[in-house]
Design a protein around this motif. Structure first.
Motif, short mmCIF file in Angstrom:
data_model
loop_
_atom_site.label_atom_id
_atom_site.label_comp_id
_atom_site.label_asym_id
_atom_site.label_seq_id
_atom_site.Cartn_x
_atom_site.Cartn_y
_atom_site.Cartn_z
N SER A 145 -0.19 -9.79 4.68
CA SER A 145 -1.05 -9.95 3.52
C SER A 145 -0.46 -10.95 2.53
O SER A 145 0.65 -11.45 2.72
N ARG B 104 -3.81 -8.43 -0.41
CA ARG B 104 -5.03 -8.81 0.29
C ARG B 104 -4.66 -9.12 1.73
O ARG B 104 -3.88 -10.05 2.00
N LEU B 105 -5.17 -8.32 2.66
CA LEU B 105 -4.85 -8.49 4.06
C LEU B 105 -5.32 -9.85 4.55
O LEU B 105 -6.40 -10.32 4.18
N LYS C 67 -8.16 -10.17 10.24
CA LYS C 67 -9.58 -9.85 10.27
C LYS C 67 -9.78 -8.35 10.28
O LYS C 67 -9.11 -7.62 11.02
N LEU C 68 -10.70 -7.87 9.46
CA LEU C 68 -10.99 -6.45 9.40
C LEU C 68 -11.79 -6.02 10.63
O LEU C 68 -12.53 -6.82 11.21
N GLU D 60 -15.90 -4.85 3.01
CA GLU D 60 -15.04 -5.98 2.67
C GLU D 60 -13.99 -5.64 1.62
O GLU D 60 -12.92 -6.25 1.60
N GLN E 193 -10.17 -4.96 2.44
CA GLN E 193 -9.12 -5.95 2.66
C GLN E 193 -8.08 -5.92 1.55
O GLN E 193 -7.05 -6.56 1.64
#
Length: 450
Positions: free
Chosen positions: A177, A297-298, A301-302, A308, A311
């Motif tokens: 992240s 903030r990752l 990809k989720l 959303e 993330q």
């Protein structure tokens, strides 16, 4: 900054930790029959006492953050990772300790977070190393923090997994992240994400962390809201810090704790009366320190179907506790005014406090994700009243945030005061920060008519 290549044999001794549930002597050399000779060389002559404390693996060994660039530090860390059975690290073969990279993420030399990686093996995950500062024990209960993290990660899938602890720190899960910056808090979409994440955290049952309340118990008996408890327990330590001969009389005058306590008690009485008349802000399990540096903030990809806002990952639960939800939001809004990367990181710029529209944006996201306040149209009378009520509650709880962090700043200055460091020599001007927050506390209670 990446550390220089490091390598050296390790030799360390560990004493028996206190208050254990289970324990056993552990010699990493026994593990080395399954590992490479290079690792075995680095770990020779190391004997640890592995114990289970707070449900986590624990070794009573200290790491000196000031020596994190040294080969002995790295070798000791590798040994800990094996003993604590950190995933992949505990079973890796052909580990060359000279190739381990340690990057300081945040904090001072003695109270810091580090990213530890091994680039030669992509399958070996980066881990996060925390080393506690000497003064942090005066501010928080590490055992309670670890209990909180264990419950949040295992039951609610919130926060990082803790792999194990040592005498002055812990090793935990690393998230691929980036850390948010000051400007990110002002981004409309990110602010909504933070509001959604905060609402999800506030849905955690307080009793899951603090234990069940008795039938007749009231707030303050089985548990006490964090902001009141913190100020009450930190004040005696703050008095000792300011009494040190290295503290200038002018600073004692500005940080007059007798005057603060008088104003604090008066404010709490006023607050109690306001909540009786206007209704109290719901008590929730709160983070209490949602500054941008504690929000990740990752970068990956989720999973498909994941909202959303997921993330964003909130970390650092040292100060998490039951508190009014309005306090947690007010505390976050004050972090909009901070820039810890500026030339004056201890000063807050109150012109950056969120505008009514920015607060509305945050509130709407919060309402849409809370279990207790279902989303309604903000164009109808009920919706507008709900927004106005929350904004009012945030305003009345706002001084509490300033008061708590003012006392925190004094306690955090303990090491610098004892060393006689001038403001320009210290890594962060904690007393300057305390003065800023205390001045704002008195300003805001005056505005409220207290």
């Amino acid at each position: 900054m990446l550390a220089e290549p490091l390598s050296a044999p390790i030799h360390c001794d560990a004493s028996q930790a206190q208050q254990t549930k289970a324990s056993a002597f552990y010699n990493p050399d026994c593990e080395e029959s399954r590992n490479s000779s290079s690792t075995s060389s680095a770990l020779s002559n190391s004997t640890f006492r592995l114990e289970i404390v707070n449900g986590l693996r624990h070794v009573d060994v200290n790491l000196d953050a000031r020596t994190y660039r040294s080969s002995s530090f790295v070798a000791q860390l590798v040994s800990l990772a094996i003993v604590l059975r950190v995933p992949a690290w505990a079973t890796v073969r052909h580990l060359d300790s000279s190739r381990i990279l340690i990057r300081k993420a945040s904090g001072s030399l003695t109270n810091a977070v580090y990213f530890v990686s091994y680039p030669l093996s992509p399958s070996l995950p980066t881990i996060l190393l925390r080393i506690y500062g000497s003064s942090s024990g005066s501010l928080i209960s590490r055992s309670h923090e670890l209990h909180t993290l264990h419950v949040l990660s295992s039951r609610y899938h919130i926060g990082p997994r803790i792999y194990g602890t040592f005498a002055n720190g812990r090793i935990e899960e690393y998230f691929d992240s980036v850390t948010l910056g000051p400007s990110d808090l002002r981004d409309e979409k990110i602010s909504r994400w933070i509001g959604s994440r905060m609402a999800e955290l506030h849905s955690v049952e307080i009793t899951a962390i603090e234990g069940p309340l008795s039938v007749r118990s009231l707030e303050g008996k089985s548990w006490e809201i964090g902001v009141k408890k913190n100020v009450r327990t930190w004040l005696p330590v703050a008095r000792k810090v300011l009494a040190h001969p290295n503290v200038d009389k002018s600073e004692r005058s500005v940080l007059n704790l007798d005057a603060f306590l008088e104003g604090w008690v008066r404010y709490l009485r006023w607050l109690s009366q306001v909540e009786k008349v206007e209704g109290s802000s719901q008590r929730v399990f709160a983070h209490n320190d949602t500054q941008y540096g504690n929000i990740l903030r990752l970068t990956g990809k989720l999973a498909e179907g994941t909202p959303e806002h997921r993330q964003l990952v909130v970390v650092d639960f040292e100060y998490a506790s039951p508190n009014p939800l309005a306090f947690d939001i007010a505390n976050h809004f004050h972090e909009w005014t901070a820039d810890y990367l500026s030339s004056t990181p201890h000063l807050l710029d109150f012109s950056r406090y969120p505008t009514p529209q920015q607060r509305r944006n945050f509130y709407q996201a919060y309402f849409s994700h809370t279990h207790t306040l279902q989303e309604t149209s903000t164009t109808d009378v009920a919706g507008e009243a709900r927004l106005a009520k929350l904004d009012r509650q945030v305003k009345v709880w706002s001084p509490a945030s300033h008061g708590m962090w003012a006392i925190w700043g004094i306690v955090q200055a303990k090491d610098d005061v004892e060393k006689g460091l001038a403001e320009t020599a210290a890594e962060f001007d904690y007393l300057g920060y305390a003065k800023c927050r205390m001045q704002r506390f008195f300003h805001e209670i005056a505005v409220l008519g207290v």
